[in-house]
Design a protein around this motif. Structure first.
Motif, PDB file in Angstrom:
ATOM      1  N   GLY A   9       0.793  -1.219   0.000  1.00  0.00           N
ATOM      2  CA  GLY A   9       0.000   0.000   0.000  1.00  0.00           C
ATOM      3  C   GLY A   9       0.830   1.275   0.000  1.00  0.00           C
ATOM      4  N   SER A  10       0.112   2.408   0.033  1.00  0.00           N
ATOM      5  CA  SER A  10       0.797   3.703   0.095  1.00  0.00           C
ATOM      6  C   SER A  10      -0.031   4.644   0.944  1.00  0.00           C
ATOM      7  CB  SER A  10       0.992   4.254  -1.315  1.00  0.00           C
ATOM      8  OG  SER A  10      -0.269   4.370  -1.941  1.00  0.00           O
ATOM      9  N   GLY A  11       0.601   5.755   1.344  1.00  0.00           N
ATOM     10  CA  GLY A  11      -0.084   6.706   2.212  1.00  0.00           C
ATOM     11  C   GLY A  11       0.710   6.865   3.492  1.00  0.00           C
ATOM     12  N   PRO A  12       0.049   7.300   4.566  1.00  0.00           N
ATOM     13  CA  PRO A  12       0.752   7.447   5.849  1.00  0.00           C
ATOM     14  C   PRO A  12       1.293   6.087   6.310  1.00  0.00           C
ATOM     15  CG  PRO A  12      -1.587   8.069   6.056  1.00  0.00           C
ATOM     16  CD  PRO A  12      -1.376   7.647   4.647  1.00  0.00           C
ATOM     17  N   ALA A  13       2.449   6.096   6.964  1.00  0.00           N
ATOM     18  CA  ALA A  13       3.107   4.832   7.298  1.00  0.00           C
ATOM     19  C   ALA A  13       2.531   4.212   8.569  1.00  0.00           C
ATOM     20  CB  ALA A  13       4.601   5.050   7.460  1.00  0.00           C
ATOM     21  N   ILE A  14       2.322   2.913   8.530  1.00  0.00           N
ATOM     22  CA  ILE A  14       2.033   2.158   9.751  1.00  0.00           C
ATOM     23  C   ILE A  14       2.982   0.966   9.802  1.00  0.00           C
ATOM     24  CG2 ILE A  14       0.108   0.872   8.684  1.00  0.00           C
ATOM     25  CD1 ILE A  14      -1.124   0.879  11.608  1.00  0.00           C
ATOM     26  N   VAL A  15       3.607   0.806  10.964  1.00  0.00           N
ATOM     27  CA  VAL A  15       4.602  -0.253  11.148  1.00  0.00           C
ATOM     28  C   VAL A  15       3.974  -1.331  12.019  1.00  0.00           C
ATOM     29  CG1 VAL A  15       6.906  -0.785  12.038  1.00  0.00           C
ATOM     30  CG2 VAL A  15       6.449   1.450  10.999  1.00  0.00           C
ATOM     31  N   LEU A  16       4.101  -2.589  11.602  1.00  0.00           N
ATOM     32  CA  LEU A  16       3.521  -3.707  12.357  1.00  0.00           C
ATOM     33  C   LEU A  16       4.649  -4.591  12.873  1.00  0.00           C
ATOM     34  CD1 LEU A  16       0.713  -4.661   9.765  1.00  0.00           C
ATOM     35  CD2 LEU A  16       0.486  -3.167  11.772  1.00  0.00           C
ATOM     36  N   LEU A  17       4.759  -4.702  14.195  1.00  0.00           N
ATOM     37  CA  LEU A  17       5.831  -5.510  14.786  1.00  0.00           C
ATOM     38  C   LEU A  17       5.213  -6.757  15.431  1.00  0.00           C
ATOM     39  CD1 LEU A  17       7.863  -2.638  16.522  1.00  0.00           C
ATOM     40  CD2 LEU A  17       8.214  -3.612  14.233  1.00  0.00           C
ATOM     41  N   HIS A  18       5.622  -7.936  14.946  1.00  0.00           N
ATOM     42  CA  HIS A  18       5.066  -9.188  15.460  1.00  0.00           C
ATOM     43  C   HIS A  18       5.702  -9.537  16.812  1.00  0.00           C
ATOM     44  CE1 HIS A  18       8.745 -11.406  14.679  1.00  0.00           C
ATOM     45  NE2 HIS A  18       8.835 -10.778  13.530  1.00  0.00           N
ATOM     46  N   GLY A  19       5.221 -10.614  17.402  1.00  0.00           N
ATOM     47  CA  GLY A  19       5.691 -11.007  18.724  1.00  0.00           C
ATOM     48  C   GLY A  19       6.730 -12.120  18.699  1.00  0.00           C
ATOM     49  N   PHE A  20       7.069 -12.596  19.887  1.00  0.00           N
ATOM     50  CA  PHE A  20       8.056 -13.662  20.101  1.00  0.00           C
ATOM     51  C   PHE A  20       7.691 -14.905  19.302  1.00  0.00           C
ATOM     52  CE2 PHE A  20       9.397 -17.438  22.501  1.00  0.00           C
ATOM     53  CZ  PHE A  20      10.735 -17.169  22.743  1.00  0.00           C
ATOM     54  N   SER A  21       8.615 -15.377  18.503  1.00  0.00           N
ATOM     55  CA  SER A  21       8.474 -16.570  17.657  1.00  0.00           C
ATOM     56  C   SER A  21       7.449 -16.416  16.535  1.00  0.00           C
ATOM     57  CB  SER A  21       8.175 -17.842  18.470  1.00  0.00           C
ATOM     58  OG  SER A  21       6.809 -17.895  18.843  1.00  0.00           O
ATOM     59  N   GLY A  22       6.997 -15.179  16.309  1.00  0.00           N
ATOM     60  CA  GLY A  22       6.088 -14.925  15.188  1.00  0.00           C
ATOM     61  C   GLY A  22       6.859 -14.486  13.957  1.00  0.00           C
ATOM     62  N   ASP A  23       6.120 -14.026  12.971  1.00  0.00           N
ATOM     63  CA  ASP A  23       6.750 -13.385  11.821  1.00  0.00           C
ATOM     64  C   ASP A  23       5.723 -12.450  11.195  1.00  0.00           C
ATOM     65  OD1 ASP A  23       5.077 -14.817  10.118  1.00  0.00           O
ATOM     66  OD2 ASP A  23       6.610 -16.293   9.620  1.00  0.00           O
ATOM     67  N   LEU A  24       6.114 -11.794  10.099  1.00  0.00           N
ATOM     68  CA  LEU A  24       5.225 -10.764   9.548  1.00  0.00           C
ATOM     69  C   LEU A  24       3.887 -11.344   9.106  1.00  0.00           C
ATOM     70  CD1 LEU A  24       5.176 -10.684   6.132  1.00  0.00           C
ATOM     71  CD2 LEU A  24       7.546 -10.072   6.514  1.00  0.00           C
ATOM     72  N   ASN A  25       3.838 -12.658   8.849  1.00  0.00           N
ATOM     73  CA  ASN A  25       2.571 -13.266   8.432  1.00  0.00           C
ATOM     74  C   ASN A  25       1.520 -13.261   9.537  1.00  0.00           C
ATOM     75  OD1 ASN A  25       3.213 -13.950   5.749  1.00  0.00           O
ATOM     76  ND2 ASN A  25       4.541 -15.566   6.533  1.00  0.00           N
ATOM     77  N   ASN A  26       1.930 -13.031  10.778  1.00  0.00           N
ATOM     78  CA  ASN A  26       0.947 -12.901  11.854  1.00  0.00           C
ATOM     79  C   ASN A  26      -0.027 -11.755  11.557  1.00  0.00           C
ATOM     80  OD1 ASN A  26       3.291 -13.582  14.574  1.00  0.00           O
ATOM     81  ND2 ASN A  26       2.269 -14.946  13.147  1.00  0.00           N
ATOM     82  N   TRP A  27       0.424 -10.837  10.704  1.00  0.00           N
ATOM     83  CA  TRP A  27      -0.396  -9.653  10.389  1.00  0.00           C
ATOM     84  C   TRP A  27      -1.114  -9.812   9.059  1.00  0.00           C
ATOM     85  CZ3 TRP A  27      -0.891  -6.503  14.377  1.00  0.00           C
ATOM     86  CH2 TRP A  27       0.163  -6.339  15.295  1.00  0.00           C
ATOM     87  N   MET A  28      -1.223 -11.025   8.537  1.00  0.00           N
ATOM     88  CA  MET A  28      -1.714 -11.162   7.160  1.00  0.00           C
ATOM     89  C   MET A  28      -3.093 -10.536   6.960  1.00  0.00           C
ATOM     90  SD  MET A  28      -2.307 -15.242   6.970  1.00  0.00           S
ATOM     91  CE  MET A  28      -3.406 -16.098   8.065  1.00  0.00           C
ATOM     92  N   PHE A  29      -3.985 -10.699   7.943  1.00  0.00           N
ATOM     93  CA  PHE A  29      -5.315 -10.097   7.786  1.00  0.00           C
ATOM     94  C   PHE A  29      -5.232  -8.583   7.956  1.00  0.00           C
ATOM     95  CE2 PHE A  29      -6.826 -14.333   9.661  1.00  0.00           C
ATOM     96  CZ  PHE A  29      -6.945 -14.904   8.402  1.00  0.00           C
ATOM     97  N   THR A  30      -4.416  -8.146   8.904  1.00  0.00           N
ATOM     98  CA  THR A  30      -4.279  -6.713   9.178  1.00  0.00           C
ATOM     99  C   THR A  30      -3.722  -5.981   7.958  1.00  0.00           C
ATOM    100  OG1 THR A  30      -3.637  -7.474  11.379  1.00  0.00           O
ATOM    101  CG2 THR A  30      -3.452  -5.125  10.945  1.00  0.00           C
ATOM    102  N   ILE A  31      -2.736  -6.612   7.303  1.00  0.00           N
ATOM    103  CA  ILE A  31      -2.129  -5.983   6.121  1.00  0.00           C
ATOM    104  C   ILE A  31      -3.197  -5.787   5.052  1.00  0.00           C
ATOM    105  CG2 ILE A  31      -0.469  -6.330   4.243  1.00  0.00           C
ATOM    106  CD1 ILE A  31       1.309  -7.834   6.340  1.00  0.00           C
ATOM    107  N   GLU A  32      -4.044  -6.803   4.857  1.00  0.00           N
ATOM    108  CA  GLU A  32      -5.129  -6.684   3.870  1.00  0.00           C
ATOM    109  C   GLU A  32      -6.062  -5.530   4.223  1.00  0.00           C
ATOM    110  OE1 GLU A  32      -5.642  -8.441   0.945  1.00  0.00           O
ATOM    111  OE2 GLU A  32      -3.612  -9.119   1.412  1.00  0.00           O
ATOM    112  N   ASP A  33      -6.337  -5.379   5.523  1.00  0.00           N
ATOM    113  CA  ASP A  33      -7.256  -4.324   5.967  1.00  0.00           C
ATOM    114  C   ASP A  33      -6.658  -2.935   5.819  1.00  0.00           C
ATOM    115  OD1 ASP A  33      -9.405  -5.849   6.606  1.00  0.00           O
ATOM    116  OD2 ASP A  33      -8.919  -6.073   8.730  1.00  0.00           O
ATOM    117  N   LEU A  34      -5.332  -2.835   5.932  1.00  0.00           N
ATOM    118  CA  LEU A  34      -4.704  -1.510   6.003  1.00  0.00           C
ATOM    119  C   LEU A  34      -4.125  -1.036   4.686  1.00  0.00           C
ATOM    120  CD1 LEU A  34      -2.780  -1.831   9.399  1.00  0.00           C
ATOM    121  CD2 LEU A  34      -4.923  -0.620   8.976  1.00  0.00           C
ATOM    122  N   LYS A  35      -3.841  -1.955   3.787  1.00  0.00           N
ATOM    123  CA  LYS A  35      -3.049  -1.546   2.617  1.00  0.00           C
ATOM    124  C   LYS A  35      -3.775  -0.569   1.698  1.00  0.00           C
ATOM    125  CE  LYS A  35      -4.292  -4.969  -0.669  1.00  0.00           C
ATOM    126  NZ  LYS A  35      -4.531  -6.320  -0.898  1.00  0.00           N
ATOM    127  N   GLY A  36      -5.095  -0.508   1.797  1.00  0.00           N
ATOM    128  CA  GLY A  36      -5.839   0.456   0.987  1.00  0.00           C
ATOM    129  C   GLY A  36      -5.729   1.883   1.496  1.00  0.00           C
TER     130      GLY A  36
END
Lengths: 366, 333
Positions: A128-155
């Protein structure tokens, strides 16, 4: 009269099809925008599809246990009145599968980029583009923990989701494993990407790192969103989970550990387990996590953080009374002005267990 | 994540382990490759190109082209292993293992036991097996049953690129002799493989698919066929679990029995003749340990008790087919 399609959603990069678990509305029910409509299972997780339109549910085209490709027509809503013939004509004229309206962007929904941050190789997901939002996953996670969130925010935003050092496809070295070091690495990633100012959301250990980043680099962080963060007053830290991950040898050990994270243990799918198992087996991964665990249990980083909560920028807190990992924070001990949201339908992973609510709360911050 | 072939995944595992640990050496016929041929040394890398590029990188001291003498290759490698090296010896075809069985089952597999646990034999024997390449009866066999029955040997049958890399790295780091059986039919199979090194433990089955109606246990090149059968069965509403043990010794008995507990029906797919096969072995496990769970006789999908035929139509009929797997599952329902 308006006839509206209900289609199989695309949740995350890898989703190709979904299985209908249960329709939460029946034929003839009135549906309002935002209502829970269908429980759908993907290879990653089961999630609830919410209505994006209002109307009366007139057709269900895929029943329970049916597997449908992404974009397939699975139901029909009508606003006002429509004849059976009109509805049949709509269905007949409807394309077999549509991959969301913003199809052009969809194909490039998540780009992976490797950033050299202070000599460490960090894998970053960008969308996506626009104002920046940074998503930091937790212990033993990875960026895919945010897969639904990324879909919701990328627009609406430029989404930046790194794999933290020691995790995912990033380098396994975590230095001394302190919050300051981890936050420093995240700051270096953002500097490298030219991000001057961002909303920073962090989950669990990522929440503590987000707070540390806001204290160490206040210029970078305009607002904080903490999702079940570690380190808050009144919270706990489940070493049952941390040590299970650090010592896990087999997939079944990992599965048991991951089931501690969620409210409904059935949420943990084989794909979810496989993803974590594959990450833990990389050379150095469990050693890095072991060091992070020791730092967290030792506790001085988190204590220092708690002493400075009043210095944090405007903060939204998402937590659950059913969180078995960090527990429920004592909101009375938080600084005034924090916006607190309890998502008790979830355990420790609301961004997966109650994805649309987390997505909606984060969208409000953009 | 990079998508690479089974061949490349094995090559990557060898290269990374050789770079990490100087005691890792390769030896075998043409593993350097190209010697005496038209190309440069190192241009071929074995009959299937698996070791390509390693000779130029690590040189003749660590990538050793041997004479055509399997007994010498395995004897020398077993000796090197007990003196502290970590040799990866290649037998071009598993069919040739007969002439070096003494070095394997009487020597390498016995050292730890006979020296009271004080000897370590970190030897890996890489070799390939399986029919379908029109290579005739002496170059097409799968001999894992013979190897699996030998105490002191570990036997690995990777069925995809991800497993091939992780299991080979584990084999090289393991202190016991390991036979690493590659499937000729899978060298061009592609899959996601992390660039970093990683280990997959021995004795842990991989469950590729969950279904409540039946459990298919398949080994090596039979795993993708079992998955195809599962896809076909799903269209008829039959949902099967597909379980790949990954290693035949040790065998993940717990995973097989757990799955059988859920499904009550077992089909074992093994590309080898039926007598004393892994199919017979897993069937015996089920009837001796989980008789009460069984709702139907165990299905065994194997090759016939014949040499691998040379006629292409007969060779194709010899290998367990997707159709036969589907039929075997339906017979248990």
């Amino acid at each position: 009269m308006t006839i509206k399609a209900i289609r199989m959603p695309k949740w995350g990069l890898a989703m190709e099809e979904g299985t209908i678990i249960e329709w939460l509305k029946s034929i003839g029910d009135d549906v309002a925008e935002g209502d829970d409509l269908i429980d759908i299972e993907t290879t990653k997780i089961t999630n609830t599809l919410q209505a994006t339109n209002s109307g009366r549910l007139v057709r269900i085209l895929a029943g329970e246990d049916e597997v449908m490709p992404v974009g397939a027509l699975i139901g029909v809503l009508v606003e006002g009145k429509a004849s059976e013939d009109d509805i049949d004509a709509f269905i007949a004229a409807s394309p077999v599968a549509v991959v969301e309206e913003d199809e052009g962007e969809e194909t490039a929904s998540l780009a992976l980029q490797t950033v050299e941050a202070r000599g460490k190789r960090i894998n970053v997901g960008l969308a996506g583009s626009g104002p920046a939002i940074v998503l930091l996953h937790g212990f033993s996670g990875d960026l895919n923990n945010w897969m639904f969130t990324i879909e919701d925010l990328k627009g609406v935003a430029r989404v930046i989701a790194p794999d933290l050092p020691g995790h995912g496809a990033s380098e396994k070295a975590v230095g001394d494993g302190t919050l300051a070091t981890m936050a420093g690495d995240v700051a270096a990633v953002l500097d490298d990407l030219g991000v001057a100012d961002a909303v920073v959301a962090g989950h669990s250990l990522g929440g503590a790192i987000a707070m540390q980043l806001a204290l160490d680099r206040p210029d970078l962080v305009s607002r904080l969103a903490l999702v079940c963060p570690a380190g808050l007053p009144g919270g706990t830290l489940s070493d049952e989970f941390l040590s299970a991950i650090v010592t896990a040898e087999k997939a079944r050990d990992v599965k048991k550990a991951l089931q501690l994270l969620v409210r409904d243990p059935d949420t943990v799918s084989r794909d979810m387990v496989d993803g974590v198992v594959r990450m833990l087996r990389l050379d150095g991964a469990q050693a890095a996590l072991g060091l992070l665990r020791e730092r967290m249990l030792e506790g001085s980083d988190m204590a220092a953080l708690r002493a400075r909560l009043g210095e944090l920028p405007e903060t939204t807190l998402i937590a659950s009374h059913n969180d078995a990992i960090v527990g429920a924070p004592d909101t009375a001990a938080l600084p005034p002005g924090w916006s607190v949201h309890w998502l008790d339908e979830a355990g420790h992973l609301p961004q997966l267990e109650a994805a649309s609510r987390v997505g909606a709360l984060l969208r409000e911050l953009i | 994540m990079a998508v690479i072939s089974y061949r490349k995944a094995i090559n990557q595992a060898l290269e990374q382990e050789m770079a990490r640990d100087e005691s890792v050496i390769l030896m075998g016929i043409d593993v350097g490759g190209g010697t005496g041929g038209s190309g440069d040394v190192g241009s071929v890398g074995g009959v299937m190109g698996v070791t390509k590029g390693l000779y130029p990188k690590f040189g003749p001291d660590r990538v050793i082209d041997t004479p055509i003498s399997e007994s010498a290759i395995i004897g020398a490698a077993a000796g090197a292993a007990v003196t502290g090296m970590r040799p990866v010896a290649e037998l071009m075809f598993v069919d040739f293992i007969g002439v070096c069985l003494d070095q394997i089952y009487n020597q390498a597999a016995k050292f730890r036991y006979m020296f009271g646990g004080k000897a370590r034999t970190p030897l890996v024997i890489r070799t390939m097996g399986g029919a379908g390449m029109r290579a005739g009866a002496q170059h097409s066999q799968n001999l894992h049953p013979i190897l699996t029955m030998i105490p002191g040997l570990k036997v690995v049958m990777p069925s995809n690129p991800y497993d091939a890399k992780g299991l080979l790295i584990k084999a090289i780091r393991d202190d016991d002799p390991v036979v690493f059986l590659e499937s000729k039919a899978l060298y061009d199979m592609k899959g996601e493989v992390p660039e970093e090194a990683y280990e997959i433990p021995f004795g842990e089955a991989n469950i590729l698919r969950d279904g409540r109606d039946a459990t298919i246990v398949a080994f090596g090149a039979m795993v993708p066929r079992a998955m195809q059968a599962a896809d076909r069965l799903a269209k008829d509403g039959v949902k099967v679990t597909v379980l790949d043990p990954r290693t035949t010794s040790p065998l993940d008995e717990e995973a097989i029995l757990d799955s059988l507990d859920e499904t009550g029906r077992l089909i074992v797919v093994d590309e080898s003749p039926p007598r004393c096969s892994l199919a017979a072995d897993v069937a015996a496990l089920a009837v001796s340990q989980a008789f009460d769970a069984l709702k139907a006789p165990v299905g065994m999908v194997t090759c016939p008790h014949t040499p691998v035929p040379f006629a292409p139509n007969l060779e194709d009929a010899y290998i367990p087919s997707v159709e036969r797997i589907v039929e075997a599952v339906k017979n248990t329902l």
